[in-house]
Design an enzyme around this catalytic site. Sequence first.
Site, PDB file in Angstrom:
ATOM      1  N   SER A  69     -13.629  25.290 -20.430  1.00  0.00           N
ATOM      2  CA  SER A  69     -14.162  24.187 -20.069  1.00  0.00           C
ATOM      3  C   SER A  69     -15.848  24.604 -20.401  1.00  0.00           C
ATOM      4  CB  SER A  69     -14.104  24.004 -18.677  1.00  0.00           C
ATOM      5  OG  SER A  69     -14.465  25.270 -17.929  1.00  0.00           O
ATOM      6  N   ASP A  85     -20.574  24.646  -7.528  1.00  0.00           N
ATOM      7  CA  ASP A  85     -19.986  25.057  -8.906  1.00  0.00           C
ATOM      8  C   ASP A  85     -21.147  25.828  -9.423  1.00  0.00           C
ATOM      9  OD1 ASP A  85     -19.567  25.310 -11.567  1.00  0.00           O
ATOM     10  OD2 ASP A  85     -18.958  22.950 -11.777  1.00  0.00           O
ATOM     11  N   HIS A  90     -20.231  25.914 -14.214  1.00  0.00           N
ATOM     12  CA  HIS A  90     -20.583  25.069 -15.395  1.00  0.00           C
ATOM     13  C   HIS A  90     -22.032  24.847 -15.176  1.00  0.00           C
ATOM     14  CE1 HIS A  90     -16.213  24.379 -14.508  1.00  0.00           C
ATOM     15  NE2 HIS A  90     -16.098  24.390 -16.000  1.00  0.00           N
TER      16      HIS A  90
END
Length: 434
Positions: free
Chosen positions: A163, A396, A399
Amino acid sequence: MKTRSSTINMKWKLCAFASFTGFFFLTLLLKNSPYSFRFLAFPNISITVAPSSSSSSSSSSIDAPSELLEPSGFIEDEKPMNKTKGNCNIFNGRWIYRPEGPAYDELQCPFLSDQVSCRRNGRPDSGYQNWSWEARDCDIPRFGGKDFLERLRGKRVVIVGDSLNRNQWESLACLLYSVIPSSSAHVDVESGVYKIFKAKDYNCSVEFHWSPFLVQLDTNEANGTKVLSLDKLAASSRRWRGADIMVFNTGHWWVHGRKLKAWDFIQHGGKLATEMDTESALELAMHTWARWIDRNVDSAKTTVFFRSISPEHKGNHWCFNVTEPTMDESYEGSFPKPVIEVIERAIGGMRTPVRYLNITKLSEYRRDAHPTVYVEAKKRKMVAEKLRKQPEFGGDCSHWCLPGLPDTWNRLLYALLVFNASTHNGVSSFHEVV
């Protein structure tokens, strides 16, 4: 009385004359001295101020910081010097704040995923979009979207990995999409495992292929058992063939804890095992990938890149409420070094030249650039509840927001392609793993 007044006036005149004469000779002396000073003309000066240390504020809500300040320490519009001799490592540098902002806006990129659309998800500050990475010893070219498209005319780019490489694909697709009419672009992001951006007028494409291990992970449909085959490349590899530029990554999925471990069995040499130490398994997988590259890639046609580990900011370095980069150059990331060493050793032993996009250190400074708690709407309630129960939870911190840090990765990718096409002030054309 008149005589006394005349005497005083004469003394003042003598004093003024002496002062003027002294100032004249002092100015003359300094003008001819090698250590002269300029009294009237001040040169342009860039001042670096060490910023206040950022901290991850513990909070039981996802409210924004009560006060969002401009970055307290930055060099504005400073030009790094050109280096005319020797090699320049574009990954050795510093972050400089540039108020003009990013190359594109979220709203210019309608296919940008909710996961990385931080401003759209409610993040109130935008300073994280304005930091520019500058090498210490040479100029890194600004990302030129149209120039990049010209270089890609008639070509394919494939970005393969997890990702974080999808994060990089979204960035590159947005950078290119923003410089052409929307009618001239074709974008397909429906699939979770394959995405593509096409610039029709340039007959070029940028593809993303989901493959977090680079080798094959198979699932038994009957019982759901998952087998990671270390000597079998991912099935999507048949679609990598013939690309002109390849960008790979792996790493994060190898170090997930037991709850997140993606496989039940590891297969190698026809044998199944339930356990194998991470470094050994990764080394076998990297050997499989390297062998495929050496056998299937024509280095005269195809340029291969491998992006280094994208750091996480967890534990003592949570990213929540951090709005400035970390300026401490001694800061060390937490990703296991043995895993990084396995990857670098594999690349260094290959016959095919592989350009190493070494973004780890420069990204470690960017605690401010993660989505943190500014996630898509369907996850906000869950994040708020977790933050209430676990105040140190930072959301998060893996990312990256877009526009943001991955735009710099792509700027460096672009720079290496430019440098590879021609010698640029003695700058090395790529950074190799030795």
